[in-house]
Design an enzyme around this catalytic site. Structure first.
Site, PDB file in Angstrom:
ATOM      1  N   GLY A 229       0.827  -1.197   0.000  1.00 18.62           N
ATOM      2  CA  GLY A 229       0.000   0.000   0.000  1.00 18.62           C
ATOM      3  C   GLY A 229       0.865   1.252   0.000  1.00 18.62           C
ATOM      4  O   GLY A 229       2.015   1.237  -0.441  1.00 18.62           O
ATOM      5  N   SER A 230       0.328   2.331   0.519  1.00 19.79           N
ATOM      6  CA  SER A 230       1.002   3.627   0.462  1.00 19.79           C
ATOM      7  C   SER A 230       2.136   3.699   1.481  1.00 19.79           C
ATOM      8  O   SER A 230       2.135   3.018   2.510  1.00 19.79           O
ATOM      9  CB  SER A 230       0.005   4.752   0.733  1.00 19.79           C
ATOM     10  OG  SER A 230      -0.420   4.723   2.083  1.00 19.79           O
ATOM     11  N   THR A 233       0.875   4.884   5.011  1.00 18.98           N
ATOM     12  CA  THR A 233       0.301   3.810   5.829  1.00 18.98           C
ATOM     13  C   THR A 233       1.381   2.836   6.277  1.00 18.98           C
ATOM     14  O   THR A 233       1.359   2.343   7.414  1.00 18.98           O
ATOM     15  CB  THR A 233      -0.785   3.066   5.048  1.00 18.98           C
ATOM     16  OG1 THR A 233      -1.805   3.991   4.659  1.00 18.98           O
ATOM     17  CG2 THR A 233      -1.411   1.969   5.895  1.00 18.98           C
ATOM     18  N   GLY A 234       2.346   2.552   5.405  1.00 18.73           N
ATOM     19  CA  GLY A 234       3.435   1.658   5.770  1.00 18.73           C
ATOM     20  C   GLY A 234       4.221   2.153   6.967  1.00 18.73           C
ATOM     21  O   GLY A 234       4.630   1.360   7.831  1.00 18.73           O
ATOM     22  N   GLU A 251       5.677  -3.252   1.109  1.00 26.66           N
ATOM     23  CA  GLU A 251       5.831  -2.874  -0.303  1.00 26.66           C
ATOM     24  C   GLU A 251       4.970  -1.644  -0.511  1.00 26.66           C
ATOM     25  O   GLU A 251       3.750  -1.702  -0.380  1.00 26.66           O
ATOM     26  CB  GLU A 251       5.405  -4.020  -1.217  1.00 26.66           C
ATOM     27  CG  GLU A 251       5.724  -3.770  -2.690  1.00 26.66           C
ATOM     28  CD  GLU A 251       4.648  -2.973  -3.409  1.00 26.66           C
ATOM     29  OE1 GLU A 251       4.919  -1.786  -3.735  1.00 26.66           O
ATOM     30  OE2 GLU A 251       3.569  -3.506  -3.653  1.00 26.66           O
ATOM     31  N   CYS A 285       1.741   0.287  -8.960  1.00 21.53           N
ATOM     32  CA  CYS A 285       2.838   0.862  -8.173  1.00 21.53           C
ATOM     33  C   CYS A 285       4.138   0.914  -8.961  1.00 21.53           C
ATOM     34  O   CYS A 285       4.971   1.794  -8.748  1.00 21.53           O
ATOM     35  CB  CYS A 285       3.019   0.092  -6.873  1.00 21.53           C
ATOM     36  SG  CYS A 285       3.389  -1.666  -7.072  1.00 21.53           S
TER      37      CYS A 285
END
Length: 478
Positions: A229-230, A233-234, A251, A285
């Protein structure tokens, strides 16, 4: 578990999958069809108690699943692949509706998901013998961690979930998948189908809300989090996972670049670069979000790629012959619109103007921005939508500096008939995956990781299996 020939699946109702059973909830939500903004099926929102029950079931199943021989787990994964392909058309139709994918690309996602299962079903065990002589027998064992929590995105919900599922299962872990709340349907249905192949508790799936992810990352019964994800958020997941010192694989986003050398076949390469940049309406991505073209062929290449993109049909995913469907959700739609507005406000030149099509869908016509400055929003930030800048370069040193002037480092491509030159350039790109003379085509056997803020650790490929294992070095003295 039942025989595959007797499996009956209802593709019009969706439930969370917990301990081999389908479970509803007092709270329901609905996904949105981005092609028309219509509501899709009711889907239950998992509670904290649902998560606790899923973790307990996974812990219980782990005791036996982790002892199932590697080869036997692979056989079950092969069976799961076959069952997945049995329902390729039904799952593709759901992907088309929830993801806004033209049906041919939705079917391709199911096929790619099956390819991941096939890859994991054919890998040899990981254990290594380090020493064996008259004094010492030393081995390095790779043992499963326990319960894996997978948090997956909305752009490729099925394949990115199944890539985590396959790796976790073959290494002996149990897994709980939380799909994006924007696209819960195919993942929930896959988990339901999997109950006909795998023991209860081995794979479970929960559709949640904004509370579910944080609950997973902090849950003491979950040993590992694998997230796609983004970057924003990571970072939150990394901080939350530190409370229990969980293993994590992250990732995250990328602002990848294509470098086009002056010796290429312009017409041929323009077609491939266009696909690499606009595939899935730019919601990819690894997509080439910046295209650097040598100054000697810049105008010719601009003309060629413009013609390619203008030849595509863009519209609702369900229409025949559509190449690009809508942006998946309202949040991303507004983000992509901000790139169009910034380009307009700053007076940058559109080679293709593109833009939102109307208020009845999230369809955005593709756009190419002609040589904007490097500091512009369209160059410096990840768009994740169908708007791409084309930029001119003169020297290798200059273009590498510009390509690497980003906080992300997920992928990149180089195009040249001179393979030595292409590899020289590719070696200097600060990113985890490089393609030479190809658009971005990730494969199950290729280890996938990001540099900088694009990732922590990696997965896929044989090397990616180690991310789902603890190690134990055994010393046996004779």
């Amino acid at each position: 578990m039942t025989s595959q020939s007797s499996v009956l699946v209802d593709f019009s109702s969706f439930r969370n999958v917990i301990d081999g059973n389908l479970r509803s909830s007092k709270i329901l939500s609905q996904g949105i069809n981005p092609s028309n903004k219509g509501k899709l099926w009711d889907v239950p929102v998992a509670t904290a108690e649902d998560l606790d029950d899923a973790v307990k079931a996974a812990q219980q199943s782990f005791r036996s699943w982790s002892r199932v021989p590697w080869e036997s787990r692979q056989k079950l994964i092969s069976n799961l692949r076959d069952l997945l392909l049995q329902y390729q058309q039904e799952l593709a139709n759901i992907l088309m509706l929830e993801g806004g994918k033209p049906i041919q690309f939705a079917a391709l996602e199911v096929e790619h998901a099956a390819n991941f299962l096939n890859f994991y079903a054919t890998q040899e065990p990981l254990d290594e013998e380090i020493q064996d002589d008259e004094v010492l027998h030393m081995t390095l064992k790779f043992i499963p961690m326990g319960v894996v929590g997978a948090i997956t995105p909305w752009n490729f919900p099925l394949v990115l979930s199944i890539a985590k599922v396959g790796a976790a299962l073959v290494t002996g872990n149990c897994i709980i998948v939380k799909p994006s709340p924007f696209t819960p349907y195919t993942v929930l249905k896959f988990a339901e189908i999997a109950q006909h192949v795998l023991p209860a508790g081995v794979i479970q799936a929960l559709h949640g809300d904004e509370k579910t992810g944080p609950l997973m990352t902090e849950h003491p019964g979950i040993a590992k989090i694998s997230f796609t994800g983004s970057s924003s958020t990571g970072k939150l997941i990394m901080a939350a996972a530190s409370k229990t010192l969980k293993s994590i694989t992250l990732e995250m986003g990328g602002n990848s670049a294509s470098i086009i050398c002056p010796d290429v076949d312009i017409e041929s390469v323009a077609k491939q670069v266009a696909i690499g940049s606009f595939f899935n309406s730019g919601q990819f991505c690894m997509a080439s979000k910046r295209i650097y073209v040598h100054k000697d062929i810049y105008l010719q290449f601009l003309k060629a790629i413009t013609a390619v993109v203008q030849s595509w049909k863009v519209g609702p995913a369900s229409e025949q012959d559509v190449m690009l469907g809508p942006v998946q959700n309202d949040m991303q739609y507004k983000i992509v619109k901000s790139f169009f507005q910034d380009t307009i406000d700053n007076g940058y030149k559109f080679a293709i103007e593109g833009g939102p099509e109307g208020e009845d869908s999230y369809v955005i016509q593709p756009a190419i921005v002609d040589n904007p400055p490097d500091h512009s929003k369209i160059v410096a930030e990840e768009t994740f939508g169908p708007i791409v800048p084309l930029l001119s370069w003169s020297s290798e040193e200059e273009v590498i500096a510009r390509v690497n002037d980003t906080s992300s480092g997920l992928g990149g491509t180089v195009w040249s008939t001179d393979l030595q030159r292409a590899q020289r350039l590719g070696n200097q790109i600060e990113a985890g995956t490089i393609w030479i003379n190809s658009s971005e085509k990730p494969l199950p056997q290729g280890y996938f990781s990001g540099h900088k803020e694009s990732g922590v650790g990696g997965e896929w490929g044989r090397h990616g299996l180690y991310a789902y294992c603890n190690t134990q070095c055994m010393h046996i003295y004779k």
